[in-house]
Design an enzyme around this catalytic site. Structure first.
Site, PDB file in Angstrom:
ATOM      1  N   TYR A  73       0.855  -1.138   0.125  1.00 40.27           N
ATOM      2  CA  TYR A  73      -0.008   0.074   0.007  1.00 40.27           C
ATOM      3  C   TYR A  73       0.710   1.269  -0.007  1.00 40.27           C
ATOM      4  CZ  TYR A  73       0.921   0.780   5.067  1.00 40.27           C
ATOM      5  OH  TYR A  73       1.319   0.978   6.332  1.00 40.27           O
ATOM      6  N   ASP A 123      -5.204  -3.971   2.338  1.00 43.27           N
ATOM      7  CA  ASP A 123      -4.125  -3.289   1.985  1.00 43.27           C
ATOM      8  C   ASP A 123      -3.854  -3.430   0.363  1.00 43.27           C
ATOM      9  OD1 ASP A 123      -4.011  -1.896   4.428  1.00 43.27           O
ATOM     10  OD2 ASP A 123      -2.182  -3.215   5.011  1.00 43.27           O
ATOM     11  N   HIS A 167     -10.481  -5.679   8.314  1.00 40.93           N
ATOM     12  CA  HIS A 167      -9.118  -5.071   7.634  1.00 40.93           C
ATOM     13  C   HIS A 167      -8.294  -6.114   7.280  1.00 40.93           C
ATOM     14  CE1 HIS A 167      -6.193  -1.891   7.256  1.00 40.93           C
ATOM     15  NE2 HIS A 167      -4.980  -2.500   7.835  1.00 40.93           N
ATOM     16  N   LYS A 168      -8.323  -7.470   7.831  1.00 38.37           N
ATOM     17  CA  LYS A 168      -7.604  -8.561   7.525  1.00 38.37           C
ATOM     18  C   LYS A 168      -8.256  -9.709   8.037  1.00 38.37           C
ATOM     19  CE  LYS A 168      -2.848  -6.566   7.067  1.00 38.37           C
ATOM     20  NZ  LYS A 168      -1.421  -6.573   7.800  1.00 38.37           N
ATOM     21  N   ASP A 178      -7.609   3.319   8.310  1.00 33.01           N
ATOM     22  CA  ASP A 178      -6.797   3.253   6.968  1.00 33.01           C
ATOM     23  C   ASP A 178      -7.394   2.411   6.001  1.00 33.01           C
ATOM     24  OD1 ASP A 178      -5.666   1.744   9.092  1.00 33.01           O
ATOM     25  OD2 ASP A 178      -4.210   0.811   7.588  1.00 33.01           O
ATOM     26  N   GLY A 251      -5.377  11.451   8.639  1.00 35.48           N
ATOM     27  CA  GLY A 251      -5.092  11.746   7.291  1.00 35.48           C
ATOM     28  C   GLY A 251      -5.552  10.728   6.522  1.00 35.48           C
ATOM     29  N   TRP A 252      -5.657   9.344   6.617  1.00 36.04           N
ATOM     30  CA  TRP A 252      -5.917   8.388   6.160  1.00 36.04           C
ATOM     31  C   TRP A 252      -7.543   8.583   5.646  1.00 36.04           C
ATOM     32  CZ3 TRP A 252      -2.639   6.012   3.330  1.00 36.04           C
ATOM     33  CH2 TRP A 252      -1.449   5.616   3.757  1.00 36.04           C
TER      34      TRP A 252
END
Length: 407
Positions: A73, A123, A167-168, A178, A251-252
């Site tokens: 990523y 990702d 996420h995973k 993120d 930010g993400w």
């Protein structure tokens, strides 16, 4: 005998004179080459940063100190800046840098090297964004096939009970902030380009879950992660959120919003909803910047001992403010804020060396939650994670901010 000695002396003088002239010429040539290799201060920050990256990391997989090629990523994030710069300048070296990375990651059977669907690692989707433009430019069918395979991952990606992407596979019931950046811009581009936008509601749903479960009611900022089951050790037993509001996490999220909105038609019912989310987080984050206009590693605790302004978070927020204002998602005042913060970013984080190369300081290391050894996600965990120079996310954030502000 005297004549032979005289001839030898003259020959020696000739050789020494020749060597002296050759040395002077070579030194002048070397000096000229050195001067020519210095990146010009007259170029825009975006071009200077891109040239610096090309010089430091001739192969994009070398970014962030990697010692071997990896579908990652971080490479996707930096190269998205190169894609935007190519679209702006039409300079083939930017496109070739992307293509070289992608081609190096495709094996002889047309698959991504070491990609394992069963990991359900969200990702992996982010570098997939690079393939849309590559396919449009080259019409190489391999790129289209891989786009399709990455899209298929979302079909079976595990979800929380309320519909959010895990996420995973190894992080059951967990959404990470993120992950919104990793998946949604790719998902939105795909569904608009190839599915007539049929899954835009599902994409909006991911952001709705963030607003409902990640947003801190006191500050309006977002936590890094949320465990719907509230079972993992780092989760708040009442809310399921992780303990810390991480600057780069914000930010993400903001970058995810401005880049996903690129593909949402204004006529779509969720368009205004997403714009509202962007305005809410922008208003909140603007209240937590430093006096100079930068953002902190632990975003909501600006006075916390050991806290520091951090470059990747600051660069991403500047980029989101500038892009949001340029696209009309945010009021124009955010463009002014972005410009002021950008100037502070350059003073605080940008070091230009003798070659004219741009170096970004104080980039937070890659942090996470859970795993072995267990990462508890406390404020102290984030503050004791070492910073580094030229971390890929810091470079990428500055590149994107520079392009958007056209400085």
């Amino acid at each position: 005998m005297s004549k032979c000695l005289s001839t030898t002396v003259n020959f020696t003088k000739f050789v020494l004179l020749f060597l002296l002239i050759f040395s002077i010429k070579m030194n002048a040539q070397n000096q000229s080459e050195t001067e020519n290799s210095v990146i010009s201060y007259d170029l825009k920050w975006s071009e200077r940063t891109a040239l610096s990256i090309l010089n430091k990391y001739p192969k994009a997989w070398q970014l962030d100190g990697n010692d071997r090629p990896k579908w990652d990523y971080k490479m996707g994030f930096v190269l998205s800046g190169f894609e935007k710069l190519y679209q702006k300048t039409n300079d083939k070296k930017h496109l070739n840098y992307i293509k070289d990375y992608v081609d190096g990651m495709i094996d002889s059977t047309g698959n991504i090297k070491k990609y394992d669907l069963k990991e359900y690692n969200i990702d992996y989707l982010n570098p997939g964004k690079l393939l849309f433009n590559l396919y449009d430019v080259t019409k190489d069918s391999r790129y289209l096939e891989i786009i399709g395979k990455l899209r298929n991952q979302l079909e079976t990606q595990p979800r929380t009970a309320s519909g959010g992407f895990w996420h995973k596979q190894i992080y059951p019931n967990q959404m990470w902030i993120d992950g919104l950046y990793m998946a949604e811009p790719f998902y939105a581009q795909f569904t608009v380009k190839y599915e007539k936008g049929k899954n835009l509601d599902d994409i909006a749903k991911q952001f709705e879950l963030v607003q409902k479960h990640f947003v801190d009611k006191k500050t309006g900022l977002v936590y890094q992660a949320w465990d719907e089951s509230k079972e993992i050790g780092w989760a708040n037993k009442q809310t399921g959120t992780s303990p810390t509001i991480w600057g780069r996490g914000i930010g993400w999220y903001m970058v995810a919003l401005v880049e996903t909105l690129d593909y949402f038609p204004k006529s779509h019912p969720k368009y205004k909803v997403l714009v509202g989310y962007l305005n809410q987080i922008s208003k909140s984050v603007n209240q937590y910047k430093s006096e100079s206009g930068l953002w902190y590693q632990v975003a909501d605790k600006t006075e916390l001992y050991g806290n520091y302004v951090e470059s990747s978070a600051s660069g991403m927020i500047i980029y989101a403010f500038a892009k949001g204002a340029n696209k009309g998602y945010l009021p124009t005042s955010y463009k002014s804020t972005a410009k002021k913060s950008f100037e502070s970013f350059v003073k605080e984080f940008v070091k230009v060396d003798k070659k004219g190369e741009v170096n970004i300081l104080n980039v937070s290391s890659n942090v996470g939650l859970g795993g072995k050894p267990f990462r508890d996600g406390t404020n102290d965990y984030y503050l004791t994670s070492k910073t580094k120079e030229n971390g890929a996310i810091g470079l990428g954030a500055f590149l994107l901010a520079s392009i958007e502000l056209d400085k």
